[in-house]
Scaffold this motif. Structure first.
Motif, PDB file in Angstrom:
ATOM      1  N   ASP A  80      -0.405  12.837  12.549  1.00 15.03           N
ATOM      2  CA  ASP A  80      -1.094  11.807  11.778  1.00 15.03           C
ATOM      3  C   ASP A  80      -0.485  11.531  10.406  1.00 15.03           C
ATOM      4  O   ASP A  80      -0.744  10.474   9.823  1.00 15.03           O
ATOM      5  CB  ASP A  80      -2.565  12.187  11.586  1.00 15.03           C
ATOM      6  CG  ASP A  80      -3.362  12.067  12.870  1.00 15.03           C
ATOM      7  OD1 ASP A  80      -2.837  11.501  13.846  1.00 15.03           O
ATOM      8  OD2 ASP A  80      -4.506  12.548  12.905  1.00 15.03           O
ATOM      9  N   ASP A  83       4.609  12.214  11.296  1.00 14.47           N
ATOM     10  CA  ASP A  83       5.157  11.219  12.231  1.00 14.47           C
ATOM     11  C   ASP A  83       4.849   9.797  11.772  1.00 14.47           C
ATOM     12  O   ASP A  83       5.659   8.886  11.964  1.00 14.47           O
ATOM     13  CB  ASP A  83       4.600  11.447  13.636  1.00 14.47           C
ATOM     14  CG  ASP A  83       5.143  12.721  14.276  1.00 14.47           C
ATOM     15  OD1 ASP A  83       6.088  13.312  13.699  1.00 14.47           O
ATOM     16  OD2 ASP A  83       4.627  13.128  15.335  1.00 14.47           O
ATOM     17  N   ASP A  84       3.674   9.607  11.167  1.00 11.33           N
ATOM     18  CA  ASP A  84       3.328   8.287  10.629  1.00 11.33           C
ATOM     19  C   ASP A  84       4.277   7.914   9.499  1.00 11.33           C
ATOM     20  O   ASP A  84       4.698   6.745   9.392  1.00 11.33           O
ATOM     21  CB  ASP A  84       1.886   8.308  10.123  1.00 11.33           C
ATOM     22  CG  ASP A  84       1.492   7.017   9.429  1.00 11.33           C
ATOM     23  OD1 ASP A  84       1.180   6.039  10.134  1.00 11.33           O
ATOM     24  OD2 ASP A  84       1.512   6.967   8.179  1.00 11.33           O
ATOM     25  N   ALA A  87       7.502   6.817  11.080  1.00 10.73           N
ATOM     26  CA  ALA A  87       7.347   5.527  11.751  1.00 10.73           C
ATOM     27  C   ALA A  87       7.270   4.379  10.743  1.00 10.73           C
ATOM     28  O   ALA A  87       7.838   3.299  10.970  1.00 10.73           O
ATOM     29  CB  ALA A  87       6.098   5.537  12.624  1.00 10.73           C
ATOM     30  N   GLU A  88       6.576   4.593   9.628  1.00 12.10           N
ATOM     31  CA  GLU A  88       6.449   3.549   8.621  1.00 12.10           C
ATOM     32  C   GLU A  88       7.799   3.242   7.981  1.00 12.10           C
ATOM     33  O   GLU A  88       8.155   2.073   7.792  1.00 12.10           O
ATOM     34  CB  GLU A  88       5.434   3.963   7.547  1.00 12.10           C
ATOM     35  CG  GLU A  88       3.989   3.935   8.020  1.00 12.10           C
ATOM     36  CD  GLU A  88       3.507   2.510   8.223  1.00 12.10           C
ATOM     37  OE1 GLU A  88       3.141   1.838   7.248  1.00 12.10           O
ATOM     38  OE2 GLU A  88       3.528   2.052   9.388  1.00 12.10           O
ATOM     39  N   PRO A  95       5.220   4.073   2.987  1.00 11.33           N
ATOM     40  CA  PRO A  95       3.905   4.690   3.190  1.00 11.33           C
ATOM     41  C   PRO A  95       3.501   5.623   2.064  1.00 11.33           C
ATOM     42  O   PRO A  95       4.325   6.048   1.246  1.00 11.33           O
ATOM     43  CB  PRO A  95       4.110   5.482   4.484  1.00 11.33           C
ATOM     44  CG  PRO A  95       5.562   5.896   4.419  1.00 11.33           C
ATOM     45  CD  PRO A  95       6.280   4.737   3.767  1.00 11.33           C
ATOM     46  N   ARG A 100      -2.735   9.008   3.749  1.00 14.51           N
ATOM     47  CA  ARG A 100      -2.938   9.276   5.180  1.00 14.51           C
ATOM     48  C   ARG A 100      -3.562  10.653   5.396  1.00 14.51           C
ATOM     49  O   ARG A 100      -4.381  10.840   6.298  1.00 14.51           O
ATOM     50  CB  ARG A 100      -1.602   9.197   5.929  1.00 14.51           C
ATOM     51  CG  ARG A 100      -0.959   7.828   5.946  1.00 14.51           C
ATOM     52  CD  ARG A 100      -1.674   6.859   6.874  1.00 14.51           C
ATOM     53  NE  ARG A 100      -2.819   6.251   6.237  1.00 14.51           N
ATOM     54  CZ  ARG A 100      -2.761   5.246   5.356  1.00 14.51           C
ATOM     55  NH1 ARG A 100      -1.595   4.757   5.000  1.00 14.51           N
ATOM     56  NH2 ARG A 100      -3.857   4.740   4.830  1.00 14.51           N
ATOM     57  N   ARG A 104      -6.910  10.921   7.461  1.00 13.22           N
ATOM     58  CA  ARG A 104      -6.859  11.423   8.830  1.00 13.22           C
ATOM     59  C   ARG A 104      -7.039  12.934   8.964  1.00 13.22           C
ATOM     60  O   ARG A 104      -7.363  13.423  10.046  1.00 13.22           O
ATOM     61  CB  ARG A 104      -5.529  10.999   9.478  1.00 13.22           C
ATOM     62  CG  ARG A 104      -5.359   9.490   9.490  1.00 13.22           C
ATOM     63  CD  ARG A 104      -4.013   9.074  10.029  1.00 13.22           C
ATOM     64  NE  ARG A 104      -3.848   7.631   9.973  1.00 13.22           N
ATOM     65  CZ  ARG A 104      -2.741   6.991  10.341  1.00 13.22           C
ATOM     66  NH1 ARG A 104      -1.695   7.683  10.787  1.00 13.22           N
ATOM     67  NH2 ARG A 104      -2.665   5.672  10.253  1.00 13.22           N
ATOM     68  N   ARG A 287      -5.174  -4.017   8.224  1.00 12.11           N
ATOM     69  CA  ARG A 287      -5.751  -2.676   8.395  1.00 12.11           C
ATOM     70  C   ARG A 287      -6.593  -2.343   7.162  1.00 12.11           C
ATOM     71  O   ARG A 287      -6.199  -1.560   6.319  1.00 12.11           O
ATOM     72  CB  ARG A 287      -4.638  -1.656   8.600  1.00 12.11           C
ATOM     73  CG  ARG A 287      -3.868  -1.813   9.896  1.00 12.11           C
ATOM     74  CD  ARG A 287      -2.649  -0.910   9.959  1.00 12.11           C
ATOM     75  NE  ARG A 287      -1.597  -1.386   9.077  1.00 12.11           N
ATOM     76  CZ  ARG A 287      -0.455  -0.734   8.854  1.00 12.11           C
ATOM     77  NH1 ARG A 287      -0.249   0.451   9.437  1.00 12.11           N
ATOM     78  NH2 ARG A 287       0.461  -1.238   8.051  1.00 12.11           N
ATOM     79  N   THR A 361      -3.910  -1.512   3.958  1.00 12.36           N
ATOM     80  CA  THR A 361      -2.476  -1.237   3.982  1.00 12.36           C
ATOM     81  C   THR A 361      -1.773  -2.595   3.955  1.00 12.36           C
ATOM     82  O   THR A 361      -2.057  -3.466   4.782  1.00 12.36           O
ATOM     83  CB  THR A 361      -2.073  -0.468   5.247  1.00 12.36           C
ATOM     84  OG1 THR A 361      -2.755   0.783   5.276  1.00 12.36           O
ATOM     85  CG2 THR A 361      -0.572  -0.212   5.271  1.00 12.36           C
TER      86      THR A 361
END
Length: 380
Positions: A80, A83-84, A87-88, A95, A100, A104, A287, A361
């Motif tokens: 959460d 990896d986020d 990915a961002e 990010p 986060r 999360r 979001r 976001t």
């Protein structure tokens, strides 16, 4: 109430747990282990949630006289948050991993487990306040000490999460007072430095860390008109607003420096331009969430303040929720004065007075300088 105190190993969470006990609550301390691999999290003032921190938290819990446990959240944290983050950046966004983590881990995964075990609330050492409105609804507000206020990173909390959150430090005038209280209580962490930066990048080399996971492929540096100015060694290493490290051979026609305006990872392109183009007149994101009760009519523009970084000053703005024919919704925010160097992936937190109304976001931005104007200016 039965309260679960999240104890990071720092001075703030230790004092918060102690205050929860003195308020008459039945308190249990818990430290979140976020990595199973030694050396993958920073230590001391360079991060949090290390083995060193877990020992500091346990010593504080022993002094307060509360049960203490360590919970393994490493898999959830990797999925959460880490990896986020990857990915961002891979998508060309910037990010905020601390945001986060609060969203999360501390107020989703932790609170979910706490409620399942019969706890009424999760207590943390954040500097923010929760108040009840006239109808009994929970509201998130800034801390009394604005210099230490952490309401920005809590802007992701939902109505349900606010109903089960507790921030005992919200009314404390200063961090110095918290440290003095910790010393009086005999906490070894009384003078422990505050943690900062990204905890899961041990050496602080974000560029190198991302290169190992995303890859570094050379690509073009373009101006806003699409003309090639130079080459980069990996688009992920650049962020909006960056000036140094561009290595562009020829100067701009006006002799002024260029800044990163956009990162396009799919094309492996970095777009640069004049500083004026960093001024943003509109931001928007799909979001978005509300921290407590939403505006009575969010589709109607309302006055607010917007904050785009944890330590940035709030800027007066107007916001509203825009819907399209396909049923998609977007929170659109127009600052009264342009924001500087805003990047997709950042979080915009909306305030009404001291109250956190909600957040989004950022998906897109609108520059104060249209492309054609920037091209004309550089051509002169």
């Amino acid at each position: 109430m039965k309260v679960l105190a999240a104890m990071s190993g720092g001075v703030d969470s230790a004092v918060a747990a102690a205050r929860a006990v003195e308020a008459g609550h039945d308190v249990v301390g818990v430290h979140l282990a976020l990595s199973r691999m030694p050396g993958t999290l920073r230590t001391g003032s360079r991060g949090c949630c290390t083995i060193e921190d877990s020992m500091d938290a346990q010593r504080a819990a022993n002094i307060v006289g509360i049960p203490y446990y360590v919970w393994d959240f490493s898999e959830r944290f990797k999925a959460d948050v880490v990896d986020d983050f990857i990915a961002e950046y891979s998508a060309g966004r910037t990010p905020n991993p601390c945001m986060r983590c609060n969203e999360r881990i501390k107020f989703a995964a932790l609170l979910e487990k706490a409620l399942a075990l019969g706890f009424d609330a999760v207590c943390t050492g954040h500097y923010a306040s929760i108040v009840m409105d006239a109808d009994g609804n929970h509201e998130l507000h800034r801390a009394s000490a604005w210099a230490k206020d952490q309401s920005y990173v809590l802007g992701v909390l939902t109505t349900e999460q606010l109903a089960h959150a507790m921030f005992p430090l919200g009314a404390t005038p200063s961090k110095a007072e918290v440290r003095a209280e910790a010393a009086e209580r005999g906490f070894s962490v009384a003078n422990k430095p505050d943690s900062h930066d990204i905890c899961f990048i041990p050496d602080g080399d974000t560029r190198g860390w991302l290169a190992e996971r995303v890859g570094a492929e050379a690509g073009d540096i373009l101006d806003r008109d699409g003309a090639k100015l130079g080459e980069h060694e990996g688009a992920h290493a650049y962020t909006v607003g960056q000036r140094r490290g561009l290595h562009i051979g020829r100067p701009a026609s006006d002799g002024k420096p260029r800044f990163v305006l956009e990162v396009r990872p799919k094309e492996n392109v970095v777009v640069v331009g004049p500083k004026a183009a960093l001024a943003i007149t509109e931001i928007a994101g799909s979001r978005f969430t509300w921290a407590g009760q939403p505006p009575e009519s969010p589709e109607t523009p309302f006055d607010c303040d917007v904050q785009i970084r944890a330590h940035a000053d709030p800027v007066p703005a107007r916001a509203f929720v825009m819907s399209d024919a396909a049923g998609r919704h977007e929170l659109v925010i127009t600052p009264f004065a342009p924001l500087n160097g805003v990047a997709a992936g950042q979080t915009a937190v909306v305030y009404v007075g001291t109250r956190v109304l909600g957040q989004t976001t950022i998906d897109r931005t609108v520059s104060a300088v249209p492309v054609e104007d920037a091209v004309t200016a550089q051509a002169r």
